[in-house]
Design an enzyme around this catalytic site. Structure first.
Site, short mmCIF file in Angstrom:
data_model
loop_
_atom_site.label_atom_id
_atom_site.label_comp_id
_atom_site.label_asym_id
_atom_site.label_seq_id
_atom_site.Cartn_x
_atom_site.Cartn_y
_atom_site.Cartn_z
N SER A 150 83.95 -13.57 5.25
CA SER A 150 83.87 -12.59 6.35
C SER A 150 85.02 -12.77 7.35
CB SER A 150 82.53 -12.73 7.07
OG SER A 150 82.32 -14.06 7.49
N ASN A 176 73.58 -20.37 11.47
CA ASN A 176 72.60 -19.30 11.73
C ASN A 176 72.40 -19.03 13.22
OD1 ASN A 176 72.46 -19.44 9.01
ND2 ASN A 176 70.31 -20.11 8.89
N THR A 215 74.73 29.91 27.41
CA THR A 215 73.61 29.42 26.59
C THR A 215 73.77 30.14 25.25
OG1 THR A 215 72.05 31.17 27.19
CG2 THR A 215 72.07 29.23 28.62
N HIS A 216 73.43 29.48 24.17
CA HIS A 216 73.62 30.05 22.83
C HIS A 216 75.08 30.45 22.59
CE1 HIS A 216 69.18 30.56 22.71
NE2 HIS A 216 69.36 30.82 23.99
N SER A 250 101.37 20.53 13.35
CA SER A 250 101.12 20.81 11.93
C SER A 250 102.39 20.53 11.14
CB SER A 250 100.70 22.27 11.76
OG SER A 250 101.00 22.73 10.46
N LYS A 293 102.01 25.15 15.93
CA LYS A 293 100.69 24.60 16.23
C LYS A 293 100.71 23.43 17.21
CE LYS A 293 97.28 25.27 13.78
NZ LYS A 293 96.05 25.81 14.31
N ASN A 303 97.61 21.13 18.22
CA ASN A 303 96.18 20.97 17.89
C ASN A 303 95.52 19.85 18.69
OD1 ASN A 303 96.45 22.97 15.90
ND2 ASN A 303 97.18 21.45 14.41
N GLU A 357 89.17 16.20 18.35
CA GLU A 357 88.51 16.41 17.06
C GLU A 357 88.09 15.08 16.45
OE1 GLU A 357 90.49 20.03 14.83
OE2 GLU A 357 91.96 18.97 16.03
N TYR A 381 66.72 -16.15 8.49
CA TYR A 381 68.09 -15.72 8.22
C TYR A 381 68.28 -15.37 6.74
CZ TYR A 381 73.12 -15.53 7.73
OH TYR A 381 74.40 -15.09 7.43
N GLN A 430 75.19 -10.81 7.62
CA GLN A 430 76.64 -10.84 7.84
C GLN A 430 77.19 -9.42 8.02
OE1 GLN A 430 79.14 -13.78 5.91
NE2 GLN A 430 80.06 -12.14 4.70
N1 ARG Z 1 79.16 -15.33 8.19
C1 ARG Z 1 77.75 -15.53 8.36
C2 ARG Z 1 77.12 -14.33 9.07
O1 ARG Z 1 77.83 -13.54 9.57
C3 ARG Z 1 77.53 -16.76 9.19
C4 ARG Z 1 76.25 -17.42 8.92
C5 ARG Z 1 76.23 -18.02 7.57
N2 ARG Z 1 75.02 -18.76 7.39
C6 ARG Z 1 74.64 -19.17 6.22
N3 ARG Z 1 73.53 -19.83 6.17
N4 ARG Z 1 75.30 -18.88 5.13
O2 ARG Z 1 75.94 -14.17 9.10
#
Ligand code: ARG
Length: 458
Positions: free
Chosen positions: A23, A110, A155-156, A277, A283, A285, A290, A317, A322
């Site tokens: 991650s 955790n 309105t509308h 554009s 154009k 825009n 948007e 957990y 994650q």
């Molecule tokens: N990258 C993990 C998360 O975002 C961190 C916690 C990982 N804990 C574990 N027991 N593998 O949740």
């Protein structure tokens, strides 16, 4: 590189396992919070007698140096690290050697990841509240600049009644004020320290979590360790508040796109917020607006992502959690940028007064005032409504454009309640000024509201 959890394993993880579970690509945003949390954790470990004074000092000073390198952009996120927690611990090891191995005493990733996410969410919510205030200030400024301009209210998406442009702007201020209230409310439940919960059961080290909370500026400590590591309600609440804000910004964008179109030409958007554009040379825009409108569904999607992520998860957990990160980071960053853009666009908006005048040259905008006039003369409202409806139908079929071109005698054929003073109604300024209720577009009320808003936002 050795895994944090390598002891029991005889084989290295498959390449795909490594890639799929990593991650660091997105949770590196948590690094400043992870380090701040670690500094507080070191101090808590020292207070519990687990670290010696010298160990505490070396760890704190090394972690502080990591904060500095992070700020300078020189922090090395080792690419082989699984996540931000591992990367920070690894970088700490490079500075203090084996002493870094004591850092993780009495905590788990955790509770650590929840701590990081709560610190991130607190900062994000506060920054978002600031962003909302910024947009409100722009709305007040433009309302002030055009405080005498009357526009058709819709309105509308059909012309309804004349309203002050400032009144229209203040409508968005009210919506945004509720957004701030929701963010502030979410903050109350974000502001809880999960440390001391460790993996799920707490820890046998006598850590003073109230002390950790004080160090990190948390209002409260989690009461239940299982809940603390499993709970992502605070993220759902934040995403829900952000979804409503994104919806408001999308409506504002839609209004401005529409009102700045050639057909309306009521406002113009500064060129700096438009793009062109690749084929049509003429154009200009409103792409930024948007994309604000087009980002709202992604913010709603992130709320649904986290709700769906949670609904079938057994306590406590699970690694699924994650995936709350991309959703939260994306939405906070997207709404923050949308707010800043909208604030700039609104602040530089120009209102075409002449065009507003042309759009108001339509007596149907005054139909409700005429019905209310007849009612004040003694005609029951339902009948007055019918009379004025019939009157405007007649004008339309006979192609007579102006009610003012009818004589009092002709008007009396529709209702005996008409008197000569009816002709004074044919004026949009009078229309807004005759409004009596506190929330109305009456210029006296709007001026008062503007003063109130300016004071509140200063
Ligand atoms: N990258 C993990 C998360 O975002 C961190 C916690 C990982 N804990 C574990 N027991 N593998 O949740």
């Amino acid at each position: 590189m050795k895994k944090l959890w390598g002891g029991i394993f005889q084989k290295d993880p498959d390449v795909l396992t490594q890639e799929f579970t990593a991650s660091l690509g997105f949770d590196r945003r948590l690094a400043p919070y992870d380090i701040a949390g670690s500094i507080a954790h070191v101090k808590t470990l020292y207070k519990a007698g687990i670290l010696k004074r010298d160990e505490r000092n070396r760890l704190v000073s090394a972690l502080e140096r990591l904060t500095v390198s992070l700020r300078r952009g020189t922090f090395q996120f080792h690419p082989e690290c699984e996540d931000v927690h591992t990367a920070v611990e690894y970088a700490l090891g490079k500075k203090v050697g084996t002493l870094a191995q004591k850092l993780h005493t009495g905590r788990s990733r955790n509770d650590q990841v929840v701590l990081d996410m709560r610190l991130y969410s607190k900062d994000a919510a506060c920054a978002l509240i600031g962003g909302v205030c910024g947009l409100q200030r722009s709305l007040i400024a433009v309302a002030q600049r055009y405080n005498d301009v009357i526009i058709p209210g819709y309105t509308h998406l059909r012309k309804a009644q004349p309203v002050l442009f400032a009144h229209y702007c203040l409508a968005y201020c009210e919506m945004l004020e509720r957004d701030k209230a929701r963010l502030n409310d979410a903050l109350k439940r974000i502001d809880v320290l999960p440390m001391g919960s460790a993996a799920l059961a707490g820890t046998s080290f006598a850590l003073d979590s109230a002390y950790t909370a004080r160090l990190l500026g948390f209002a409260r400590v989690s009461a239940n360790s299982i809940d603390a590591v499993s709970d992502r309600d605070f993220i759902i609440e934040l995403l829900s508040a952000l979804s409503i804000t994104a919806m408001h910004l999308s409506r504002l964008s839609e209004d401005l796109i529409l009102y700045s179109s050639e057909e309306f030409s009521l406002v113009s958007i500064d060129e700096r917020f438009c793009t062109g554009s690749s084929i049509m040379p003429h154009k200009i825009n409103p792409d930024t607006l948007e994309l604000v409108r087009g980002s709202a569904p992604e913010v709603f999607g992130s709320l649904i992502t986290v709700l769906a992520l949670m609904k079938g998860l057994p306590l406590s957990y699970n690694r699924d959690l994650q995936n709350d990160k991309k959703a939260l980071f994306y939405s906070c960053e997207c709404v923050q940028t949308s707010l800043a853009l909208c604030a700039k666009i609104v602040a530089t908006l120009t209102v075409n007064k002449k065009r507003a005048g042309e759009m108001l040259a339509d007596e149907r905008l005054l139909a409700t005032d005429i019905a209310e006039y007849l009612t004040k003369k003694g005609c029951p409202f339902r009948e007055a409504h019918r009379v004025v409806g019939a009157l405007f139908r007649e004008l339309r079929t006979k192609r007579r454009t102006s009610l003012g071109s009818l004589s009092l005698k002709e008007l009396r054929k529709f209702s005996r309640y008409f008197e000569r003073d009816v002709f004074t109604l044919l004026d949009v300024k009078r229309s807004v000024s005759c409004k009596e209720t506190a929330s109305s577009t009456n210029p006296v009320r709007v001026k008062r509201a503007l003063t109130r808003w300016k004071k509140a936002l200063s």
